[in-house]
Design a protein around this motif. Structure first.
Motif, PDB file in Angstrom:
ATOM      1  N   ALA A 130     -30.286  13.126 -13.100  1.00  0.00           N
ATOM      2  CA  ALA A 130     -29.222  12.992 -12.105  1.00  0.00           C
ATOM      3  C   ALA A 130     -29.451  13.896 -10.885  1.00  0.00           C
ATOM      4  CB  ALA A 130     -27.872  13.303 -12.736  1.00  0.00           C
ATOM      5  N   VAL A 131     -29.899  15.126 -11.087  1.00  0.00           N
ATOM      6  CA  VAL A 131     -30.067  16.048  -9.954  1.00  0.00           C
ATOM      7  C   VAL A 131     -31.179  15.575  -9.011  1.00  0.00           C
ATOM      8  CG1 VAL A 131     -30.689  18.400  -9.286  1.00  0.00           C
ATOM      9  CG2 VAL A 131     -29.077  18.014 -11.160  1.00  0.00           C
ATOM     10  N   PRO A 132     -32.390  15.277  -9.488  1.00  0.00           N
ATOM     11  CA  PRO A 132     -33.402  14.735  -8.561  1.00  0.00           C
ATOM     12  C   PRO A 132     -32.976  13.414  -7.924  1.00  0.00           C
ATOM     13  CG  PRO A 132     -34.440  15.479 -10.592  1.00  0.00           C
ATOM     14  CD  PRO A 132     -32.969  15.499 -10.830  1.00  0.00           C
ATOM     15  N   LEU A 133     -32.284  12.569  -8.683  1.00  0.00           N
ATOM     16  CA  LEU A 133     -31.816  11.309  -8.109  1.00  0.00           C
ATOM     17  C   LEU A 133     -30.792  11.554  -7.010  1.00  0.00           C
ATOM     18  CD1 LEU A 133     -31.755   8.223  -8.134  1.00  0.00           C
ATOM     19  CD2 LEU A 133     -30.044   8.342  -9.971  1.00  0.00           C
ATOM     20  N   GLY A 134     -29.894  12.511  -7.204  1.00  0.00           N
ATOM     21  CA  GLY A 134     -28.916  12.838  -6.177  1.00  0.00           C
ATOM     22  C   GLY A 134     -29.563  13.382  -4.917  1.00  0.00           C
ATOM     23  N   VAL A 135     -30.601  14.210  -5.080  1.00  0.00           N
ATOM     24  CA  VAL A 135     -31.324  14.731  -3.918  1.00  0.00           C
ATOM     25  C   VAL A 135     -32.010  13.593  -3.160  1.00  0.00           C
ATOM     26  CG1 VAL A 135     -33.202  16.239  -3.174  1.00  0.00           C
ATOM     27  CG2 VAL A 135     -31.661  16.982  -5.000  1.00  0.00           C
ATOM     28  N   ALA A 138     -29.498  11.660  -1.193  1.00  0.00           N
ATOM     29  CA  ALA A 138     -29.033  12.371  -0.006  1.00  0.00           C
ATOM     30  C   ALA A 138     -30.048  12.294   1.123  1.00  0.00           C
ATOM     31  CB  ALA A 138     -28.730  13.831  -0.361  1.00  0.00           C
ATOM     32  N   VAL A 139     -31.328  12.458   0.778  1.00  0.00           N
ATOM     33  CA  VAL A 139     -32.380  12.399   1.797  1.00  0.00           C
ATOM     34  C   VAL A 139     -32.481  10.995   2.386  1.00  0.00           C
ATOM     35  CG1 VAL A 139     -34.857  12.658   2.196  1.00  0.00           C
ATOM     36  CG2 VAL A 139     -33.641  14.307   0.760  1.00  0.00           C
ATOM     37  N   ARG A 140     -32.246   9.985   1.537  1.00  0.00           N
ATOM     38  CA  ARG A 140     -32.360   8.583   1.979  1.00  0.00           C
ATOM     39  C   ARG A 140     -30.979   7.934   2.130  1.00  0.00           C
ATOM     40  NH1 ARG A 140     -36.181   9.851  -1.715  1.00  0.00           N
ATOM     41  NH2 ARG A 140     -38.369   9.376  -1.221  1.00  0.00           N
ATOM     42  N   ALA A 141     -29.994   8.720   2.502  1.00  0.00           N
ATOM     43  CA  ALA A 141     -28.622   8.207   2.619  1.00  0.00           C
ATOM     44  C   ALA A 141     -28.560   7.039   3.601  1.00  0.00           C
ATOM     45  CB  ALA A 141     -27.686   9.321   3.077  1.00  0.00           C
ATOM     46  N   GLY A 142     -27.889   5.967   3.155  1.00  0.00           N
ATOM     47  CA  GLY A 142     -27.728   4.793   3.993  1.00  0.00           C
ATOM     48  C   GLY A 142     -28.841   3.782   3.891  1.00  0.00           C
ATOM     49  N   SER A 227     -23.080  17.053  -2.141  1.00  0.00           N
ATOM     50  CA  SER A 227     -23.312  18.472  -1.849  1.00  0.00           C
ATOM     51  C   SER A 227     -24.489  18.638  -0.888  1.00  0.00           C
ATOM     52  CB  SER A 227     -23.568  19.249  -3.139  1.00  0.00           C
ATOM     53  OG  SER A 227     -22.450  19.187  -3.999  1.00  0.00           O
ATOM     54  N   PHE A 228     -25.556  17.882  -1.114  1.00  0.00           N
ATOM     55  CA  PHE A 228     -26.717  17.966  -0.234  1.00  0.00           C
ATOM     56  C   PHE A 228     -26.384  17.461   1.166  1.00  0.00           C
ATOM     57  CE2 PHE A 228     -29.517  19.261  -3.491  1.00  0.00           C
ATOM     58  CZ  PHE A 228     -30.720  19.598  -2.891  1.00  0.00           C
ATOM     59  N   LEU A 229     -25.646  16.353   1.242  1.00  0.00           N
ATOM     60  CA  LEU A 229     -25.284  15.827   2.557  1.00  0.00           C
ATOM     61  C   LEU A 229     -24.440  16.822   3.346  1.00  0.00           C
ATOM     62  CD1 LEU A 229     -24.469  12.070   1.784  1.00  0.00           C
ATOM     63  CD2 LEU A 229     -26.429  12.985   3.036  1.00  0.00           C
ATOM     64  N   GLU A 230     -23.531  17.507   2.643  1.00  0.00           N
ATOM     65  CA  GLU A 230     -22.696  18.497   3.320  1.00  0.00           C
ATOM     66  C   GLU A 230     -23.518  19.664   3.846  1.00  0.00           C
ATOM     67  OE1 GLU A 230     -18.799  21.334   2.355  1.00  0.00           O
ATOM     68  OE2 GLU A 230     -19.568  19.929   0.853  1.00  0.00           O
ATOM     69  N   GLU A 231     -24.493  20.109   3.054  1.00  0.00           N
ATOM     70  CA  GLU A 231     -25.320  21.237   3.479  1.00  0.00           C
ATOM     71  C   GLU A 231     -26.302  20.838   4.580  1.00  0.00           C
ATOM     72  OE1 GLU A 231     -25.112  24.417   2.584  1.00  0.00           O
ATOM     73  OE2 GLU A 231     -23.361  23.922   1.367  1.00  0.00           O
ATOM     74  N   ILE A 232     -26.827  19.625   4.514  1.00  0.00           N
ATOM     75  CA  ILE A 232     -27.817  19.181   5.501  1.00  0.00           C
ATOM     76  C   ILE A 232     -27.226  19.175   6.903  1.00  0.00           C
ATOM     77  CG2 ILE A 232     -29.099  17.132   6.266  1.00  0.00           C
ATOM     78  CD1 ILE A 232     -29.758  16.572   3.350  1.00  0.00           C
ATOM     79  N   ARG A 233     -25.926  18.921   7.016  1.00  0.00           N
ATOM     80  CA  ARG A 233     -25.279  18.836   8.325  1.00  0.00           C
ATOM     81  C   ARG A 233     -24.911  20.201   8.911  1.00  0.00           C
ATOM     82  NH1 ARG A 233     -22.116  14.704   5.434  1.00  0.00           N
ATOM     83  NH2 ARG A 233     -23.003  12.651   5.887  1.00  0.00           N
ATOM     84  N   LYS A 234     -25.157  21.295   8.187  1.00  0.00           N
ATOM     85  CA  LYS A 234     -24.743  22.612   8.667  1.00  0.00           C
ATOM     86  C   LYS A 234     -25.743  23.191   9.661  1.00  0.00           C
ATOM     87  CE  LYS A 234     -21.840  23.846   4.724  1.00  0.00           C
ATOM     88  NZ  LYS A 234     -21.577  24.810   3.631  1.00  0.00           N
ATOM     89  N   GLN A 235     -25.270  24.201  10.389  1.00  0.00           N
ATOM     90  CA  GLN A 235     -26.042  24.750  11.499  1.00  0.00           C
ATOM     91  C   GLN A 235     -27.335  25.412  11.040  1.00  0.00           C
ATOM     92  OE1 GLN A 235     -25.202  24.352  14.737  1.00  0.00           O
ATOM     93  NE2 GLN A 235     -27.192  25.273  15.265  1.00  0.00           N
ATOM     94  N   ALA A 259     -26.598  23.886  -2.103  1.00  0.00           N
ATOM     95  CA  ALA A 259     -26.023  22.618  -2.551  1.00  0.00           C
ATOM     96  C   ALA A 259     -25.793  22.596  -4.058  1.00  0.00           C
ATOM     97  CB  ALA A 259     -26.928  21.455  -2.152  1.00  0.00           C
ATOM     98  N   LEU A 260     -26.545  23.396  -4.806  1.00  0.00           N
ATOM     99  CA  LEU A 260     -26.421  23.359  -6.266  1.00  0.00           C
ATOM    100  C   LEU A 260     -25.321  24.260  -6.800  1.00  0.00           C
ATOM    101  CD1 LEU A 260     -29.948  23.126  -7.899  1.00  0.00           C
ATOM    102  CD2 LEU A 260     -28.224  21.376  -7.584  1.00  0.00           C
ATOM    103  N   ILE A 261     -24.590  24.953  -5.933  1.00  0.00           N
ATOM    104  CA  ILE A 261     -23.531  25.848  -6.407  1.00  0.00           C
ATOM    105  C   ILE A 261     -22.505  25.094  -7.255  1.00  0.00           C
ATOM    106  CG2 ILE A 261     -21.568  27.237  -5.659  1.00  0.00           C
ATOM    107  CD1 ILE A 261     -23.283  28.344  -3.441  1.00  0.00           C
TER     108      ILE A 261
END
Length: 339
Positions: A130-135, A138-142, A227-235, A259-261
């Motif tokens: 699940a964790v690698p699949l979620g990453v 997120a990288v290929r979102a959309g 979680s990854f999508l939220e972190e990717i958008r940060k400054q 993202a893993l917190i």
């Protein structure tokens, strides 16, 4: 931190006491206890056998009933029995099973290997997939990959584990006969070599673990993706990219840690929960003698010491695990302050 831990431990006591009290009260009003079962069996016997225990077809000798009540401790008031039970539980004396005539703690220990096997494999496979699949999502979102994988994961989440288990048994256990239909090991387990034992164990555990693990992908996968999508958008991610860092280094060194917190803090609860929850139907379906099946049979047979003893252990483990989960927030993210 110390004050918070002490406060949480003190709050565990009334919670644990309330769970035991409510269960004990419910048990008092549920018919079909050990005394009633003995009376029913004696009446079905119809006066045969030991005639001193019966009065023809009129029922059971009242003196015999009193002896049975005294044997099971039902000759005392409920309040006295409840206080005695709490005193025994404080010493981790869980009592003795009515039906199997064994200490409840011994029964729980005997059933642990099956539940640990199911829970450990379910936990490991779920998170390793699940964790690698979620990453990746997120990288290929959309993209098409994100869309198709979401549909597959949600379909797996929507299928109940026992329904999938029945399908696996019918297809792979019955028609194709690739896997065994029941048990955790073969009958000739003791005669096998160590290598053959490992293969035999994995051969038996494949279908039940598959039935349990499929529905557990969705929550962890989608949580990791969001979680990854939220972190990717940060400054700080934009700053790291502007410095010329590779995308792999940005993702796995900077984004991954933050993202893993929420994922890591859920490890203790998920790890323990995989052992003690959700396995009842799977254990019954595949004839695996674990804690879920023990609890179910004890309820059906009104084996009250096993019901209360196993509930006490499960509740205590659940409360401690919840505390560990909350404390892991500080371990993962030092910015968190409980005050």
């Amino acid at each position: 931190m110390f004050a918070y831990i002490v406060k949480r431990i003190l709050l565990m006591l009334p919670t644990l006491l309330g769970v035991l009290f409510l269960t004990f009260v419910v048990i008092q009003f549920v018919p079909g206890g050990p005394v009633e079962q003995y009376i029913a069996e004696a009446r079905r016997a119809g006066g045969g056998g030991d005639t001193s225990a019966y009065r023809g077809g009129q029922g059971v000798d009242p003196r015999r009933i009193e002896q049975i009540k005294k044997l099971y401790g039902f000759d005392k008031p409920p309040s006295e029995r409840f206080v005695k039970m709490l005193g025994d539980y404080a010493r981790f004396d869980l009592g003795r099973s009515f039906m199997q005539n064994k200490p409840v703690a011994q029964l729980i220990v005997e059933k642990l290997p099956v539940s640990i096997s199911l829970g450990l494999w379910t936990f490991l496979i779920s998170y390793l997939v699940a964790v690698p699949l979620g990453v990746a999502k997120a990288v290929r979102a959309g993209t098409r990959f994100d869309f198709v994988s979401t549909i597959i994961v949600l379909i797996g989440y929507a299928i109940p584990g026992f329904v999938l288990g029945v399908a696996l048994l019918v297809v792979f256990g019955g028609q194709l006969q690739w896997f065994p239909l029941r048990g955790l090991t073969s009958a000739n387990w003791d005669e096998l070599s160590w290598g053959a034992r490992i293969v035999d164990y994995l051969w038996h555990i494949t279908l039940p673990v598959t039935a349990m693990v499929l529905g557990s992908f969705a929550v962890t996968t989608m949580l990791t993706k969001n979680s990854f999508l939220e972190e990717i958008r940060k400054q700080y991610v934009l700053t790291a990219r502007a410095k010329g860092l590779s995308e792999r280094r940005v993702l796995w060194k900077h984004v991954f840690r933050n993202a893993l917190i929420p994922i890591v803090t859920g490890f203790p609860a998920a790890f323990i929960g995989a052992f003690f929850t959700g396995a009842l139907l799977i254990e019954t379906l595949f004839s695996l003698d674990g804690l879920g099946l023990l609890s179910y049979e004890s309820i059906i047979r009104r084996d009250y010491p096993v019901v209360l003893g196993s509930l006490y252990v499960f509740t205590l483990i659940s409360l401690v695990t919840k505390l560990i989960s909350d404390l892991s927030y500080v371990w993962v993210d030092p910015r968190v302050k409980f005050d």
